[in-house]
Design an enzyme around this catalytic site. Structure first.
Site, PDB file in Angstrom:
ATOM      1  CE1 TYR A 187     -67.646  40.533 -65.286  1.00  0.00           C
ATOM      2  CE2 TYR A 187     -66.982  42.194 -66.608  1.00  0.00           C
ATOM      3  CZ  TYR A 187     -67.305  42.045 -65.335  1.00  0.00           C
ATOM      4  OH  TYR A 187     -67.840  42.869 -64.565  1.00  0.00           O
ATOM      5  CG  ASN A 236     -72.197  36.472 -60.541  1.00  0.00           C
ATOM      6  OD1 ASN A 236     -72.601  37.391 -59.741  1.00  0.00           O
ATOM      7  ND2 ASN A 236     -71.316  36.036 -61.761  1.00  0.00           N
ATOM      8  CG  HIS A 294     -69.884  44.819 -55.696  1.00  0.00           C
ATOM      9  ND1 HIS A 294     -69.479  43.833 -54.980  1.00  0.00           N
ATOM     10  CD2 HIS A 294     -69.867  44.725 -56.657  1.00  0.00           C
ATOM     11  CE1 HIS A 294     -68.723  43.273 -56.326  1.00  0.00           C
ATOM     12  NE2 HIS A 294     -69.170  43.154 -57.404  1.00  0.00           N
ATOM     13  CG  ASP A 316     -81.277  42.364 -44.739  1.00  0.00           C
ATOM     14  OD1 ASP A 316     -80.756  41.952 -44.817  1.00  0.00           O
ATOM     15  OD2 ASP A 316     -82.271  43.374 -45.197  1.00  0.00           O
ATOM     16  CG  HIS A 365     -68.375  37.782 -57.982  1.00  0.00           C
ATOM     17  ND1 HIS A 365     -69.332  38.668 -58.120  1.00  0.00           N
ATOM     18  CD2 HIS A 365     -68.856  37.774 -56.147  1.00  0.00           C
ATOM     19  CE1 HIS A 365     -70.380  38.587 -57.034  1.00  0.00           C
ATOM     20  NE2 HIS A 365     -69.743  38.004 -55.731  1.00  0.00           N
ATOM     21  CB  SER A 400     -63.845  39.180 -62.456  1.00  0.00           C
ATOM     22  OG  SER A 400     -64.746  39.782 -62.006  1.00  0.00           O
ATOM     23  NE  ARG A 457     -66.191  46.113 -60.690  1.00  0.00           N
ATOM     24  CZ  ARG A 457     -66.846  46.228 -61.320  1.00  0.00           C
ATOM     25  NH1 ARG A 457     -67.727  46.210 -61.029  1.00  0.00           N
ATOM     26  NH2 ARG A 457     -66.774  47.660 -62.692  1.00  0.00           N
TER      27      ARG A 457
HETATM   28  C1  DHK Z   1     -70.307  40.978 -62.051  1.00  0.00           C
HETATM   29  C2  DHK Z   1     -70.840  41.773 -62.346  1.00  0.00           C
HETATM   30  O1  DHK Z   1     -71.717  42.157 -63.005  1.00  0.00           O
HETATM   31  C3  DHK Z   1     -69.488  42.840 -61.436  1.00  0.00           C
HETATM   32  O2  DHK Z   1     -70.727  44.101 -61.192  1.00  0.00           O
HETATM   33  C4  DHK Z   1     -69.274  42.440 -60.466  1.00  0.00           C
HETATM   34  C5  DHK Z   1     -69.094  40.341 -61.323  1.00  0.00           C
HETATM   35  C6  DHK Z   1     -68.544  41.057 -60.700  1.00  0.00           C
HETATM   36  C7  DHK Z   1     -68.651  38.784 -61.902  1.00  0.00           C
HETATM   37  O3  DHK Z   1     -67.065  39.215 -61.893  1.00  0.00           O
HETATM   38  O4  DHK Z   1     -68.857  38.147 -62.039  1.00  0.00           O
HETATM   39  O5  DHK Z   1     -68.398  43.449 -59.067  1.00  0.00           O
END
Ligand code: DHK
Length: 153
Positions: free
Chosen positions: A28, A79, A85, A92, A105, A107, A116
């Protein structure tokens, strides 16, 4: 087309995004949620639009923020973290309020675990940006403001 109508963008972050900067930096990065706020405040000023930030680790809070956005917010950047997921309820809520939305996201979820790869948010969002670090929020901001100006004003 007027550039003067007040546009307000809501930036909504879900669970564990408050840990950005310290949580698995190899995935991240090292930039924090406060860095996201700083980046998008600059972005909002350059576009002449308003921006509001919310973060919660709780699914119901996120749904409340989305519902409360109706009639006050012109665009949402979300985000939803891990709820992306799993949460049909967040999906909704976004569908119900009919506010133009971009999904972000940090990542690259397309290159991680299989669980994911599916996001329930994607089919109610205008687009999704992933794998660009926190700059993905800025990219989504530009696209969303352009969409609002071209389609809803
Ligand atoms: C952030 C999260 O907390 C993960 O659960 C996701 C996402 C990805 C991100 O890449 O910002 O799968």
């Amino acid at each position: 087309m007027s550039q003067n109508k007040n546009i307000n963008i809501l930036v909504l972050n879900g669970p564990n995004l408050n840990l950005l900067g310290t949580r698995k930096p190899e995935i991240y990065g090292t930039q924090t949620l406060e860095d996201v706020v700083t980046l998008l405040k600059e972005k909002a000023a350059s576009h002449g639009v308003g921006v509001t930030f919310k973060q919660s680790n709780h699914e119901g809070d996120l749904i409340d923020y989305i519902q409360q956005a109706k009639n006050t917010i012109d665009g949402i950047i979300i985000n939803a973290g891990g709820y992306s997921h799993t949460s049909i309820a967040i999906r909704d809520a976004l569908e119900a309020v009919e506010i133009p939305t971009y999904e972000v996201h940090v990542s690259d979820i397309t290159k991680r675990e299989d669980f994911r790869k599916k996001s329930f948010i994607s089919d109610v969002a205008l687009g999704m940006i992933c794998g660009k670090g926190i700059n993905g929020y800025a990219m989504a901001f530009d696209k969303l403001v352009r969409y609002i100006r071209e389609n809803t004003m």
